[in-house]
Write a protein that holds these residues in place. Structure first.
Motif, short mmCIF file in Angstrom:
data_model
loop_
_atom_site.label_atom_id
_atom_site.label_comp_id
_atom_site.label_asym_id
_atom_site.label_seq_id
_atom_site.Cartn_x
_atom_site.Cartn_y
_atom_site.Cartn_z
N UNK A 47 0.84 -1.20 0.00
CA UNK A 47 0.00 0.00 0.00
C UNK A 47 0.87 1.25 0.00
N UNK A 48 1.97 1.22 0.78
CA UNK A 48 2.89 2.36 0.79
C UNK A 48 3.57 2.52 -0.57
N UNK A 49 3.96 1.39 -1.16
CA UNK A 49 4.59 1.42 -2.48
C UNK A 49 3.66 2.05 -3.50
N UNK A 50 2.37 1.68 -3.45
CA UNK A 50 1.41 2.18 -4.43
C UNK A 50 1.14 3.67 -4.26
N UNK A 51 1.25 4.18 -3.03
CA UNK A 51 1.04 5.61 -2.82
C UNK A 51 2.12 6.44 -3.50
N UNK A 52 3.30 5.84 -3.70
CA UNK A 52 4.41 6.55 -4.33
C UNK A 52 4.35 6.51 -5.85
N UNK A 53 3.53 5.65 -6.41
CA UNK A 53 3.50 5.48 -7.85
C UNK A 53 2.57 6.49 -8.51
N UNK A 54 2.92 6.85 -9.75
CA UNK A 54 2.01 7.69 -10.52
C UNK A 54 0.71 6.95 -10.74
N UNK A 55 0.82 5.66 -11.01
CA UNK A 55 -0.36 4.80 -11.12
C UNK A 55 -0.08 3.53 -10.34
N UNK A 56 -0.97 3.17 -9.43
CA UNK A 56 -0.77 1.99 -8.61
C UNK A 56 -1.18 0.74 -9.38
N UNK A 57 -0.93 -0.41 -8.75
CA UNK A 57 -1.39 -1.67 -9.35
C UNK A 57 -2.57 -2.23 -8.55
N UNK A 58 -3.34 -1.34 -7.92
CA UNK A 58 -4.52 -1.76 -7.16
C UNK A 58 -5.79 -1.42 -7.95
N UNK A 59 -6.67 -2.40 -8.08
CA UNK A 59 -7.99 -2.20 -8.66
C UNK A 59 -9.02 -2.27 -7.53
N UNK A 60 -9.82 -1.24 -7.38
CA UNK A 60 -10.85 -1.24 -6.34
C UNK A 60 -12.15 -1.86 -6.86
N UNK A 61 -12.86 -2.51 -5.97
CA UNK A 61 -14.17 -3.09 -6.30
C UNK A 61 -15.13 -2.72 -5.17
N UNK A 87 -2.46 -7.07 -11.11
CA UNK A 87 -3.12 -6.08 -10.24
C UNK A 87 -3.62 -6.76 -8.98
N UNK A 88 -3.65 -6.00 -7.91
CA UNK A 88 -4.24 -6.45 -6.66
C UNK A 88 -5.67 -5.93 -6.60
N UNK A 89 -6.63 -6.82 -6.44
CA UNK A 89 -8.03 -6.41 -6.34
C UNK A 89 -8.39 -6.22 -4.87
N UNK A 90 -8.91 -5.05 -4.56
CA UNK A 90 -9.28 -4.72 -3.17
C UNK A 90 -10.79 -4.51 -3.14
N UNK A 91 -11.50 -5.40 -2.41
CA UNK A 91 -12.96 -5.44 -2.44
C UNK A 91 -13.55 -4.79 -1.19
N UNK A 92 -14.51 -3.88 -1.43
CA UNK A 92 -15.24 -3.24 -0.34
C UNK A 92 -16.73 -3.42 -0.57
N UNK A 93 -17.50 -3.50 0.51
CA UNK A 93 -18.95 -3.62 0.41
C UNK A 93 -19.61 -2.37 0.96
N UNK A 94 -20.61 -1.86 0.22
CA UNK A 94 -21.37 -0.73 0.72
C UNK A 94 -22.50 -1.18 1.65
#
Length: 338
Positions: A47-61, A87-94
């Motif tokens: 997560x820290x690595x991705x904050x430093x990137x212009x574009x992260x490798x995280x896909x939100x769901x 990509x790392x998929x990060x899943x959240x529920x509403x």
């Protein structure tokens, strides 16, 4: 990372290159790094690595209900494709709650996600917040669109309702329509398509009046509305088309409570059909006649659309984020309930 680079005896850029893509460094270098990882136990904070990137490798769901097998199947398809693409998929529920959906959106923003696949709440959704998010990252909506212009992959409700209504009219009494709570755009769209399908067949549509309800507890809604209708004299026709299979689960349970025999066979009292081909609909009692949404294809095309929106021009600038709408045809599934 500085400490680990010193520990392994390599430059930080070389170590960073390995963590971005292990195959991008020479075999000998990769062996040194992997041996050092085992010895030191070092793991970068992704997560820290991705904050430093212009574009992260995280896909939100973001989905409305993480326990619903329908959304679980769709999410699994998206996760598999994302993982295969690195990509790392990060899943959240509403959880069917607009405030929780808003927090989920803020979480994705704070994680610097590259893009997101979202099944919005619709009527209760944070429209302005989602539109603002769509201006900063690639977004694709599934299940129900946010509006008429948002990028969307889902089922062609016009085709699916024409399919099921045509079958029910040809095989028995014309269906009345038991809707769903107006929690997303599917509620209004499906009712409209039922009405249009009946009129195309020169039949009078019968939309049942239901209690105002904004809950995602569709089974309870179907059960309570069917109980109320049966207590008050019954349905106007012996065929009921439900807005989705979860409403049909509740309707079947209520009909059973009243001692009604459900099905197409001789001696049956009532027919009940649904929509979606929910993963559990084949195991209902009786199994539910429905139309199947192609979840695998919805997931694949949603990710394909998202990846196209994430592509880079040779000079490194973003491709235009054009709006796309992909509607897939459904397939009718005939089972004992109708």
């Amino acid at each position: 990372m500085e400490d680990f680079s010193a520990f392994v005896g390599l430059s930080r850029p070389t170590v960073s290159k390995y963590f971005n893509d292990p195959n991008s460094v020479r075999t000998k270098t990769r062996g040194l790094i992997e041996a050092a990882l085992k010895e030191s136990g070092f793991r970068p904070n992704m997560f820290a690595v991705n904050l430093n990137r212009r574009r992260s490798n995280i896909i939100g769901i973001i989905i409305p209900n993480s326990t619903d097998p329908f959304y679980m199947a769709l999410t699994r398809r998206v996760e598999l494709i994302a993982n295969a693409a690195g990509f790392l998929a990060f899943v959240l529920s509403s959880d069917g709650n607009a405030e929780i959906e808003a927090r989920a959106i803020e979480t994705l923003k704070s994680m610097n996600v590259a893009g997101a696949i979202i099944a919005p709440l619709g009527v209760q959704s944070q429209h302005e917040t989602l539109k603002a998010l769509g201006q900063s990252i690639a977004l694709v909506y599934v299940d129900s669109p946010l509006d008429e212009t948002s990028p969307f992959v889902g089922t062609n409700n016009r085709q699916s309702f024409q399919l099921i209504v045509d079958y029910l009219v040809r095989s028995g009494e014309p269906p009345c329509y038991l809707g769903m709570p107006p929690v997303n755009t599917n509620a209004a769209t499906r009712e409209t398509e039922y009405v249009e399908a009946m009129r195309r067949l020169k039949m009078e549509p019968v939309v049942l009046e239901t209690a105002h309800d904004s809950s995602w507890d569709f089974e309870r809604f179907g059960y309570e509305e069917t109980t109320r209708l049966l207590t008050g004299g019954g349905f106007p026709t012996r065929t009921i088309l439900c807005a989705n299979d979860r409403v049909a689960f509740g309707a079947i349970s209520a009909a059973y409570r009243f001692g009604l025999k459900i099905g197409q066979a001789a001696g049956s009292d009532i027919r009940i059909a649904g929509h979606d081909d929910h993963p559990l609909s084949r195991y209902a009692c009786p199994p539910i006649t429905t139309v199947a949404q192609n979840l695998n294809e919805i997931g694949r095309l949603a990710m394909d659309l998202l990846f196209r929106k994430l592509d880079l021009e040779p000079d490194g600038t973003e491709l235009p984020a054009e709006s796309h709408r992909i509607l897939l045809n459904a397939e009718i599934i005939l089972r004992e309930s109708a």
